[in-house]
Design a protein around this motif. Structure first.
Motif, mmCIF file in Angstrom:
data_model
loop_
_atom_site.group_PDB
_atom_site.id
_atom_site.type_symbol
_atom_site.label_atom_id
_atom_site.label_comp_id
_atom_site.label_asym_id
_atom_site.label_seq_id
_atom_site.Cartn_x
_atom_site.Cartn_y
_atom_site.Cartn_z
ATOM 1 N N VAL A 41 0.842 -1.195 0.000
ATOM 2 C CA VAL A 41 0.000 0.000 0.000
ATOM 3 C C VAL A 41 0.876 1.245 0.000
ATOM 4 C CG1 VAL A 41 -1.747 1.292 1.271
ATOM 5 C CG2 VAL A 41 -1.827 -1.195 1.274
ATOM 6 N N ARG A 42 0.509 2.208 -0.841
ATOM 7 C CA ARG A 42 1.157 3.507 -0.770
ATOM 8 C C ARG A 42 0.366 4.385 0.191
ATOM 9 N NH1 ARG A 42 2.456 7.830 -5.673
ATOM 10 N NH2 ARG A 42 3.890 9.133 -4.450
ATOM 11 N N VAL A 43 1.060 5.075 1.077
ATOM 12 C CA VAL A 43 0.412 5.888 2.099
ATOM 13 C C VAL A 43 0.553 7.367 1.770
ATOM 14 C CG1 VAL A 43 0.359 6.513 4.533
ATOM 15 C CG2 VAL A 43 0.786 4.135 3.863
ATOM 16 N N ILE A 44 -0.594 8.039 1.758
ATOM 17 C CA ILE A 44 -0.634 9.508 1.677
ATOM 18 C C ILE A 44 -1.351 9.993 2.926
ATOM 19 C CG2 ILE A 44 -1.453 11.509 0.391
ATOM 20 C CD1 ILE A 44 -1.451 9.804 -2.117
ATOM 21 N N ALA A 45 -0.696 10.821 3.703
ATOM 22 C CA ALA A 45 -1.283 11.325 4.945
ATOM 23 C C ALA A 45 -1.497 12.832 4.834
ATOM 24 C CB ALA A 45 -0.385 10.994 6.131
ATOM 25 N N ALA A 46 -2.398 13.329 5.660
ATOM 26 C CA ALA A 46 -2.684 14.770 5.640
ATOM 27 C C ALA A 46 -2.985 15.233 7.053
ATOM 28 C CB ALA A 46 -3.856 15.078 4.717
ATOM 29 N N THR A 47 -2.640 16.477 7.327
ATOM 30 C CA THR A 47 -2.951 17.070 8.632
ATOM 31 C C THR A 47 -3.097 18.577 8.475
ATOM 32 O OG1 THR A 47 -2.197 17.327 10.918
ATOM 33 C CG2 THR A 47 -0.493 17.275 9.227
ATOM 34 N N ASN A 48 -3.968 19.160 9.324
ATOM 35 C CA ASN A 48 -4.116 20.617 9.333
ATOM 36 C C ASN A 48 -3.400 21.221 10.536
ATOM 37 O OD1 ASN A 48 -5.711 19.864 11.448
ATOM 38 N ND2 ASN A 48 -7.637 20.603 10.568
#
Length: 798
Positions: free
Chosen positions: A625-632
């Motif tokens: 799995v390729r992981v793309i994460a995001a946060t504000n």
């Protein structure tokens, strides 16, 4: 005249020669020979007759028939009458020695005429006492063992032979294997009872030479002759005799032994009896083995039939392995049963049943393949049987350590070959030594073939079921995605910050690199993640989205990694997690900073090793799995305050993408406004030409704390309220009176705080739900609470 004299002399010479020949036969005969008158007057006796009756020839002639034959024997009269009638007779008669003892003789007599023409009688006597005793012994033993077979025959023979030969011990033993180095007693008579059967090595015992095929006897000093045989001391053995038990082909199958605790010479009679009954033992051993082989073949066929039935009934791995163990338990004694399957990284994944009859699930294990018996049988495609774990201590150290830790000794391992490819290995373990020496190669090969077919079917079913469950989960996920309105159809913007962002996106998208997207709420982080996925090699596989901040903390692991049925209250069935669902594709972890610390540890393992376990399971699942994460949130700040692991941050932050807020790309605002006008105009069926100049000024000067998402909501509201082709955006839609002027001098933090408070006041401080402040602001409820905590917003703030 001369011719007559010559003929007479020749006749006399022949007569003298005949008499000399008769005299020689008479004197040297092994039988007693008497010459008498028909009336019983004895005229001559040879030396053997003198020895047999213990008398001199003169004494024999003196006592006559009456002194040599027991006249009370009723057979005497019949014998004499037959001789008188036929001229010859034969009978068994009771005879008398000089010392008064009686013995049984076989007597033959015939009349003849001597040279003078007088009728005489010749009598030949043979002592048959020993033969009769042997016959009586055989009759007694035969009678004692008549009608018995198998173990009953061996026990009866040992007991009766010991009593008849008057010895203290007698036993029957069989060879335990083809090497004929060990034997096992089948019946052991000791003095007045049966002793326990034993198994022993032949080396250094008197039995060693017997098993080579030679009968032997040792009349005395037995313990001195065989000092290594300590059992002889325990028995007090002094003398020994034994004969080999052979089958019809002449192969030695065992032996028959008699032992006494005093010196004893075993004569021809004893040896004759031993040989006779040793032959009988050999025949019975052959019959018993043939019967057992027939029974074994029937059992084997039954087991194979049961295995084939189990293959058709069970496709679940645990159920199948349990059923196979149940089928084999009658023939293959085992405390550990299992199947090893090769997995990535030169390892073996084991599925072990500690109690093969208990119906329990298998215990999964993972071991390095090198140094194991199972790996060796798969590579060489041959079976392996060991009577003791010490046999392969150095050769297979991993298997030795496992068996030592579990107290196992015996091992049997079989390769499971399907086509030209080994699929795994079947193994059995037992605590007893030598538990699998009886197993036939043909049977084991047929078992391995049947289990290989079963394993193929099981693995194929699991693969189909996994694909089915995965497709079902993807279908549910995609249906949820369809129901969710995407915020953007494409990335809108021509400003320098947006162009820089798109260039970086184009560089990282084709790679497999982990991406961390940072940006304020509403800036389009999800849209950016979709763009990365759509431009990657994984675009044909799904992009699975997870909003980490919206999942209750107790269910985060289950959502990400899945769970087994019964793993916790409410887990009524197995659930595939989002990582498993994203196998081969991309997973987007939005609001990743909201993950609990314990879940962060598991996420770190997935990033490092590409593996995890479902909640309630110990089975390791590998994923790509390729992981793309995001946060504000500011990653450095949350790492510093301890709410986010630094090692996980560094794993995620391989390639950061920073999304600029809307206030830093004001030149893109007109493009976005026109885009939303077109979108909502079509949606609501209104023909729109644009916004008023005043509205565009207000929109451009506004700080947009909620970024693009807030703009989308404002434009949609304005389109709904529009009564003509020109849309007006009232100041009230943006903020309260005077706030525009204040925005130029107020801090961004205060502006965000005031904006949130206004939304809370409008919803009467309701945060969740369709009419809550989070929905109004276009952000997640957990994100809103996080911002409220950071900005110190509480209800008394009014």
């Amino acid at each position: 005249m001369v011719a007559d004299i010559t003929e007479l002399n020749r006749a006399k010479a022949e007569l003298r020669g005949s008499e000399d020949q008769f005299r020689s036969l008479f004197e040297n005969s092994n039988d007693a020979v008497l010459l008498s008158t028909p009336e019983g007057i004895i005229e001559a006796a040879n030396p053997e007759a003198c020895r047999m009756f213990g008398r001199t020839e003169a004494e024999i002639c003196q006592v006559g028939r009456a002194g040599l034959v027991d006249v009370t024997d009723p057979r005497l009269a019949a014998f004499l009458e037959e001789r008188e009638r036929l001229g010859r007779a034969q009978s068994e008669l009771t005879l008398l020695r000089k010392d008064g003892t009686k013995f049984l003789g076989e007597v033959s007599s015939a009349f003849y005429k001597n040279n003078s023409g007088v009728t005489k009688a010749s009598v030949i006597i043979r002592d048959i006492s020993d033969r009769k005793r042997a016959e009586e012994t055989l009759r007694h033993i035969t009678k004692g063992t008549a009608g018995s077979t198998g173990e009953e025959f061996f026990r009866s023979l040992a007991q009766n032979l010991a009593h008849t030969l008057e010895v203290r011990y007698c036993f029957v033993a069989e060879c335990t294997d083809e090497t004929k180095t060990r034997v096992r007693t089948l019946a052991f008579w000791a003095t007045d009872n049966f002793a326990d059967n034993v198994e022993y090595l032949l080396r250094g015992t008197p039995c060693e030479s017997v098993i080579t095929g030679s009968a032997c006897a040792y009349p005395d000093r037995l313990q001195e002759l065989f000092p290594e045989d300590k059992d002889l001391i325990a028995l007090g053995a002094q003398s020994y005799a034994a004969a080999p038990a052979v089958n019809q082909a002449g192969q030695v199958l065992g032996h028959l032994v008699v032992i006494d605790d005093k010196p004893r010479v075993f004569g021809d009679r004893e040896f004759s009896i031993l040989r006779i009954f040793a032959t009988r033992v050999g025949g019975e051993l052959e019959r018993v083995r043939a019967y057992k082989n027939a029974q074994l073949l029937n059992l084997e066929l039954g087991v194979l039939l049961d295995i084939n039935r189990a293959i058709g009934r069970h496709l679940n791995r645990d159920e199948l392995f349990g059923a196979l163990a149940g089928c084999l338990k009658t023939l293959v004694p085992t405390e550990r049963f299992g199947i090893e399957l090769p997995i990535e990284g030169d390892k073996l994944q084991g599925h072990i049943l500690s109690n093969p009859t208990g119906g329990e699930p298998t215990q999964p294990t993972v071991w390095p393949a090198l140094g194991t018996v199972c790996n060796w049988v798969m590579e060489n495609r041959v079976w392996f049987v060991a009577t003791s774990r010490d046999e392969y201590h150095e050769r297979f150290p991993v298997t030795f350590d496992v068996m030592s830790s579990q107290g196992m000794e015996s091992l049997c391992a079989l390769p499971l070959v399907s086509g030209d490819r080994p699929r795994g290995a079947l193994f059995f373990m037992a605590a007893a030594k030598g538990a699998y020496g009886h197993l036939r190669r043909e049977f084991l090969e047929r078992v391995a073939g049947a289990v290989a077919v079963a394993l193929d079917d099981c693995l194929a079913h699991e693969e189909v079921r996994s694909l089915r469950d995965r497709l079902a989960a993807e279908n549910v996920y995609l249906q949820e995605e369809i129901k969710t309105e995407h915020n953007f159809e494409e990335i809108i913007g021509q400003s320098a910050p947006v162009q820089r962002l798109l260039r970086k996106l184009g560089q990282v998208a084709p790679t497999e690199t982990t991406v961390l997207i940072q940006g304020e709420t509403g800036t389009g982080k999800e849209l950016l993640a979709r763009a990365v996925h759509d431009r990657s090699r994984r675009k044909e596989r799904p992009l699975v989205k997870v909003n980490c901040g919206s999942i209750p903390s107790g269910l985060v692991e289950s959502e990400l990694f899945g769970h087994e049925k019964g793993a916790f209250t409410g887990a009524t069935q197995r659930r595939i997690g989002r990582f498993e669902l994203a196998h081969g594709g991309t997973i987007f972890l939005d609001e990743v900073a909201e993950l609990p610390i314990d879940t962060q540890v598991k996420l770190l393992r997935v990033l490092q090793e590409g593996e995890f376990e479902r909640v309630g399971s110990s089975e390791t699942i590998k994923v790509d799995v390729r992981v793309i994460a995001a946060t504000n949130r500011d990653p450095k700040e949350i790492v510093a305050n301890g709410t986010f692991r630094s090692d996980l941050f560094y794993r995620l932050n391989v390639f950061p993408l920073e999304v600029p807020p809307l206030r830093d790309r004001k030149e893109d605002i007109p493009l976005l406004v026109n885009f939303f006008l077109s979108k909502f105009g079509k949606k609501l069926g209104k023909e729109l030409h644009g916004v008023s100049q005043k509205a565009m000024e207000n929109i451009t000067n506004y700080s947009w704390p909620g970024n693009v998402r807030e703009m989308q909501n404002v434009v949609e509201r304005a389109v709904i309220l529009a009564s003509g082709p020109i849309v007006h955006v009232d100041d009230s839609m943006l903020q309260s009176d005077g706030a525009v002027q204040e925005s130029a001098v107020d801090t961004l933090e205060n502006m965000e705080r005031n904006h949130i408070i206004r939304a809370l006041n409008k919803t009467n401080w309701v945060i969740h739900g369709k009419k809550g402040a989070a929905e109004s602001l276009g952000i997640n409820s957990s994100t809103l609470r996080s911002r409220m905590d950071k900005l110190g917003i509480k209800r008394h703030s009014l």
